[in-house]
Design an enzyme around this catalytic site. Structure first.
Site, PDB file in Angstrom:
ATOM      1  N   LYS A  13     -17.579   2.981   0.778  1.00  0.00           N
ATOM      2  CA  LYS A  13     -17.564   3.433   2.176  1.00  0.00           C
ATOM      3  C   LYS A  13     -17.260   4.921   2.281  1.00  0.00           C
ATOM      4  CE  LYS A  13     -14.217   0.782   3.602  1.00  0.00           C
ATOM      5  NZ  LYS A  13     -13.823   0.052   2.376  1.00  0.00           N
ATOM      6  N   ARG A  88     -10.031  -2.921  10.573  1.00  0.00           N
ATOM      7  CA  ARG A  88      -9.815  -3.700   9.358  1.00  0.00           C
ATOM      8  C   ARG A  88      -9.357  -5.122   9.705  1.00  0.00           C
ATOM      9  NH1 ARG A  88      -9.337   0.470   5.203  1.00  0.00           N
ATOM     10  NH2 ARG A  88      -8.292  -0.338   3.391  1.00  0.00           N
ATOM     11  N   ARG A 123     -12.148   5.609 -10.164  1.00  0.00           N
ATOM     12  CA  ARG A 123     -12.138   6.381  -8.922  1.00  0.00           C
ATOM     13  C   ARG A 123     -11.079   7.486  -8.971  1.00  0.00           C
ATOM     14  NH1 ARG A 123     -12.209   4.043  -2.912  1.00  0.00           N
ATOM     15  NH2 ARG A 123     -10.197   3.094  -3.327  1.00  0.00           N
ATOM     16  N   ARG A 156      -5.473   7.120  -7.217  1.00  0.00           N
ATOM     17  CA  ARG A 156      -4.594   6.553  -6.199  1.00  0.00           C
ATOM     18  C   ARG A 156      -3.732   5.455  -6.793  1.00  0.00           C
ATOM     19  NH1 ARG A 156      -8.577   5.331  -1.245  1.00  0.00           N
ATOM     20  NH2 ARG A 156      -7.243   3.498  -1.208  1.00  0.00           N
ATOM     21  N   ARG A 167      -5.668  -6.151  -2.681  1.00  0.00           N
ATOM     22  CA  ARG A 167      -6.446  -5.558  -1.584  1.00  0.00           C
ATOM     23  C   ARG A 167      -7.733  -6.350  -1.329  1.00  0.00           C
ATOM     24  NH1 ARG A 167      -7.358   0.246  -3.307  1.00  0.00           N
ATOM     25  NH2 ARG A 167      -8.004   0.652  -1.181  1.00  0.00           N
TER      26      ARG A 167
END
Ligand code: AMP
Length: 209
Positions: A13, A88, A123, A156, A167
């Site tokens: 996203k 969300r 990432r 992160r 998550r």
């Protein structure tokens, strides 16, 4: 163009939002980036959000709804925007709808959980501006340095494997029902994640651009 990008954490996203934002000339509003900046600056919102974020849990709806109301009232949002990572939960979607905010489309980026778990380890995000990279799929020009602002790229905390699993569970339970919510309103378009450039093409095509 008022657009919502839906999808699991790591579905792409943020990356698509950055590309589309430039192509369509509208800002991206990422609640994740806003919250990370708040945590970094030690604001009251940041202090409230940090423990939820570190555990891979959702920040309470009222905090998010406050952030969104404030941000959408800013002048750069007058021609449209892309919402990345918000709403969300159905409660957030209802609050946005109640505020009279309507959308042209809701694009859901589809990808399997297994692929997400494989990808998340690579990432990297800029600690200054929030731009996202991937060590293999979308590397920066210089190792560890943001192309956009020369900030430092970091991994992160919530991209650690156990947190990613938490998550994903939250996504399936709390966020995925939004697909039905927006399908009922005739707004939902689903696009398979198929590499960065191809996914952008597919999104633009379902938007009729
Ligand atoms: P993201 O960068 O979108 O993956 O967001 C990182 C973290 O920020 C999430 O795991 C949540 O803890 C929090 N967060 C971001 N956006 C929202 C939202 N709309 N509702 C609740 N929590 C959020």
């Amino acid at each position: 163009m008022k657009l919502i990008l839906l999808g699991a954490p790591g579905a792409g996203k943020g990356t698509q939002a950055e590309i589309l934002s430039e192509k369509l000339n509208i800002p991206t509003i990422s609640t994740g980036n806003i919250l990370r900046a708040a945590v970094k600056n030690g604001t009251p919102t940041g202090l409230k959000a940090k423990e939820f974020m570190d555990a891979g849990k959702l920040v309470p709806d009222e905090v998010i709804i406050g952030i969104i109301h404030e941000r959408l009232a800013e002048p750069d949002c007058s021609n449209g925007y892309i919402l990345d990572g918000v709403p969300r939960t159905v409660a957030q979607a209802e609050a946005i709808e109640k505020a009279g905010i309507i959308f042209d489309a809701v694009v859901s980026i589809e990808i399997s959980d297994d692929e997400i778990i494989n990808r998340m380890g690579g990432r990297r995000v800029c600690e200054s501006c929030g731009s996202s990279y991937h060590v293999k799929a979308a590397p920066p020009k210089r190792d560890g340095i943001c192309d956009n602002c020369n900030g430092k790229l970091i991994q992160r905390k919530d991209d650690a494997p156990e947190t990613v699993k938490a998550r994903l569970e939250v996504y399936h339970k709390e966020t995925e029902p939004l697909k039905d919510f927006y399908a009922e309103r005739g707004l939902l378009k689903s696009v398979e994640n198929s590499g960065i450039a191809e996914t952008t093409e597919r999104i633009l095509s379902v938007l009729g651009k």
